[in-house]
Design a protein around this motif. Structure first.
Motif, PDB file in Angstrom:
ATOM      1  N   UNK A 196       4.347  -4.788  -6.178  1.00  9.39           N
ATOM      2  CA  UNK A 196       3.003  -4.639  -6.732  1.00  9.39           C
ATOM      3  C   UNK A 196       2.926  -5.193  -8.151  1.00  9.39           C
ATOM      4  N   UNK A 197       2.774  -6.494  -8.218  1.00  2.00           N
ATOM      5  CA  UNK A 197       2.622  -7.171  -9.505  1.00  2.00           C
ATOM      6  C   UNK A 197       1.523  -8.218  -9.374  1.00  2.00           C
ATOM      7  N   UNK A 198       1.034  -8.670 -10.526  1.00  4.75           N
ATOM      8  CA  UNK A 198       0.057  -9.750 -10.572  1.00  4.75           C
ATOM      9  C   UNK A 198       0.718 -10.989 -11.169  1.00  4.75           C
ATOM     10  N   UNK A 199       0.075 -12.128 -10.980  1.00  2.00           N
ATOM     11  CA  UNK A 199       0.636 -13.376 -11.494  1.00  2.00           C
ATOM     12  C   UNK A 199       0.672 -13.401 -13.012  1.00  2.00           C
ATOM     13  N   UNK A 200      -0.189 -12.637 -13.642  1.00  2.00           N
ATOM     14  CA  UNK A 200      -0.246 -12.628 -15.108  1.00  2.00           C
ATOM     15  C   UNK A 200       0.934 -11.901 -15.727  1.00  2.00           C
ATOM     16  N   UNK A 251       0.522  -3.038 -15.275  1.00  2.00           N
ATOM     17  CA  UNK A 251      -0.425  -2.099 -14.677  1.00  2.00           C
ATOM     18  C   UNK A 251      -1.267  -2.809 -13.622  1.00  2.00           C
ATOM     19  N   UNK A 252      -1.220  -2.305 -12.384  1.00  2.00           N
ATOM     20  CA  UNK A 252      -2.013  -2.878 -11.297  1.00  2.00           C
ATOM     21  C   UNK A 252      -3.129  -1.909 -10.945  1.00  2.00           C
ATOM     22  N   UNK A 253      -4.174  -2.436 -10.320  1.00  2.00           N
ATOM     23  CA  UNK A 253      -5.328  -1.610  -9.961  1.00  2.00           C
ATOM     24  C   UNK A 253      -4.942  -0.626  -8.862  1.00  2.00           C
ATOM     25  N   UNK A 256       0.825  -1.213   0.000  1.00  2.00           N
ATOM     26  CA  UNK A 256       0.000   0.000   0.000  1.00  2.00           C
ATOM     27  C   UNK A 256       0.859   1.262   0.000  1.00  2.00           C
ATOM     28  N   UNK A 257       1.944   1.217   0.752  1.00  2.00           N
ATOM     29  CA  UNK A 257       2.799   2.403   0.857  1.00  2.00           C
ATOM     30  C   UNK A 257       3.950   2.393  -0.153  1.00  2.00           C
ATOM     31  N   UNK A 258       3.894   1.447  -1.102  1.00  2.00           N
ATOM     32  CA  UNK A 258       4.879   1.406  -2.184  1.00  2.00           C
ATOM     33  C   UNK A 258       4.229   1.914  -3.464  1.00  2.00           C
ATOM     34  N   UNK A 259       4.988   2.488  -4.366  1.00  2.00           N
ATOM     35  CA  UNK A 259       4.415   2.982  -5.624  1.00  2.00           C
ATOM     36  C   UNK A 259       3.919   1.837  -6.503  1.00  2.00           C
ATOM     37  N   UNK A 308      -2.318  11.236  -6.910  1.00  2.00           N
ATOM     38  CA  UNK A 308      -2.202  10.258  -5.834  1.00  2.00           C
ATOM     39  C   UNK A 308      -2.903   8.954  -6.231  1.00  2.00           C
ATOM     40  N   UNK A 309      -2.145   8.064  -6.825  1.00  2.00           N
ATOM     41  CA  UNK A 309      -2.661   6.755  -7.203  1.00  2.00           C
ATOM     42  C   UNK A 309      -2.051   5.708  -6.282  1.00  2.00           C
ATOM     43  N   UNK A 310      -2.858   5.164  -5.412  1.00  2.00           N
ATOM     44  CA  UNK A 310      -2.400   4.187  -4.424  1.00  2.00           C
ATOM     45  C   UNK A 310      -2.829   2.792  -4.860  1.00  2.00           C
ATOM     46  N   UNK A 311      -1.946   1.841  -4.694  1.00  2.00           N
ATOM     47  CA  UNK A 311      -2.206   0.467  -5.120  1.00  2.00           C
ATOM     48  C   UNK A 311      -3.285  -0.186  -4.270  1.00  2.00           C
ATOM     49  N   UNK A 312      -4.164  -0.903  -4.928  1.00  2.00           N
ATOM     50  CA  UNK A 312      -5.118  -1.777  -4.237  1.00  2.00           C
ATOM     51  C   UNK A 312      -4.390  -3.108  -3.993  1.00  2.00           C
TER      52      UNK A 312
END
Length: 447
Positions: A160-164, A168-170, A151-154, A177-181
């Motif tokens: 912040x990665x997905x298995x696919x 681009x992550x949600x 959450x506190x990382x860009x 201010x775009x914070x990762x879900x």
């Protein structure tokens, strides 16, 4: 291909040596699966996805074939058998283009159901079950701490990665201010949301149980992390479910134990006060962001609540008009089908409409008969969990039954077939129908 086949049989063989350890391994592995898929072996992400399934197959071979144990008798079995038969018929539907896709699709409907039958033999006593839940819940701490770090990382952070492998992550937030879900150790947000819902259902019964001070404090810490990181997922469904769960749990528990209501409420006072102080203080940013997302997209949020019903009605109507009682075949809409076709160079199936929510996808894959069978199972499980709840007298087992009942009832529209994490946990909680009365009977016989 030969190496893959050897590896598959070896994994099944190892898993068949001790079915109990294999089932527990799967319950732990689904929490850590995303670690392997996202960071350790991302190039083998799609293959790692099948590990839990192969281990369960090995466990079933040991339990049912080698040890010769029979399927536990229960009225719900009638609907399960109907679903199994019709799903098997639809696995050979010509619309699929290949029966291999159909056989793969069978696993999404049937593979996790045996957990329901073997659960009474997985735990031999109430203490055994308590220790499992207590120790299993410890994983909440590292998983949720990772989520906090995400959450506190860009968004561009390796965390912040997905298995696919999608870059681009949600995110949520406004302006720059775009914070990762967050997704925690899971491959995607959905898996993490499922895990948080499960963890809440397992932790709440521990609050009223007499534990040592260290375990009681750990339970409260785990609960705070679950509640706090739920806001970090950016999922309104998860937060709404948790709110409804907590309100319903305390209300039903107090209502069914009127003479013990003051003591029950007292048990929840300290955790409530701590949560009221800690969560808004240390998770305020995620709460504000989720609040903004809910406010700015209130119409979308409301639409999502009714979407499964609306799309189910229209989707089923379309299937009936185009296929009557038939369908497009088991596995036709599964997210892994395209990978399977590409891997094995299988022919494409018949074109079909794009469907997102689970009810119409079930109707599209196994037709109206299969759809009715599946939702008869879901409704029946809620009813039988309620009946189990009414019969139990042991306080701890009663509260576990209450958790399982609310887990099923409050998530009646949540995907189970197309969410493997939910599929495993869904049948785990369903197994409480057989497990909890058996444990109470053993406790009475012991004393």
């Amino acid at each position: 291909m030969l190496i893959a086949i050897v590896a598959i049989f070896f994994l099944i063989f190892i898993s068949a040596l001790d079915w109990k350890k294999s089932v527990v391994f799967v319950l732990v592995f689904i929490i850590l699966e995303g670690v392997a898929r996202k960071w350790i072996l991302p190039q083998a992400s799609n293959l790692i996805y099948f590990v839990k399934d192969l281990v369960l197959i090995g466990a079933y071979i040991k339990y049912f074939l080698i040890e010769g144990k029979k399927i536990k008798k229960h009225n719900i079995n009638i609907f399960i058998y109907l679903l199994a038969i019709w799903s098997f018929v639809q696995a050979f539907n010509p619309s699929l283009g290949s029966y291999i896709v159909g056989l793969f699709g069978l696993k999404t409907y049937l593979l996790y159901i045996p957990i329901f039958w073997i659960l009474p033999d997985l735990f031999t006593s109430k203490i055994d079950l308590y220790k499992f839940i207590r120790n299993y819940s410890l994983l909440v701490i590292p998983v949720c701490l990772l989520a906090v770090a995400q959450f506190f990382s860009p968004p561009s952070s390796p965390l912040n990665v997905y298995a696919s492998g999608v870059d681009v992550v949600a995110t949520f937030g406004v302006g720059k201010e775009q914070i990762v879900r967050v997704s925690g150790t899971f491959s995607y947000i959905t898996g993490f949301g499922t895990y948080l819902s499960v963890s809440l259902a397992l932790l709440i019964p521990l609050l009223t149980l007499r534990q040592s001070r260290i375990w009681y404090c750990l339970t409260i810490i785990e609960l705070l992390l679950v509640l706090g990181t739920s806001f970090m997922t950016g999922s309104r469904a998860v937060v709404l479910y948790e709110a409804l769960f907590l309100i319903s749990y305390i209300f039903i528990l107090s209502l069914t134990h009127l003479n013990q209501a003051p003591r029950i409420i007292k048990k929840f006072i300290i955790p409530t006060i701590v949560a009221a102080m800690v969560v808004p203080t240390y998770f305020s940013k995620s709460i504000n962001l989720l609040s903004q997302r809910s406010t700015s997209n209130s119409a979308e949020g409301t639409a999502r609540i009714w979407r499964p019903f609306a799309e189910a009605a229209s989707g089923i109507n379309y299937i009936i008009q185009s296929k009557q009682i038939d369908s497009y075949g088991t596995g036709a809409t599964h997210q892994a089908t395209s990978f399977l076709r590409k891997l094995l160079d299988l022919p494409q199936g018949e074109p079909m409409p794009l469907l997102e929510v689970e009810p119409p996808r079930v109707a599209a894959e196994i037709g109206v008969i299969g759809f009715i069978s599946w939702y008869l199972i879901r409704i029946s499980l809620i009813i039988y969990l309620l009946l189990t709840l009414i019969k139990l007298r042991d306080p701890f087992l009663y509260q576990l039954a209450l958790s399982a009942f609310l887990f099923h009832a409050l998530q009646i529209t949540i995907p189970v077939i197309f969410n493997p994490y939910m599929g495993i946990y869904y049948w785990f909680f369903a197994g409480f129908i057989l497990l909890l009365p058996a444990l109470e009977k053993r406790e009475q016989e012991t004393f």
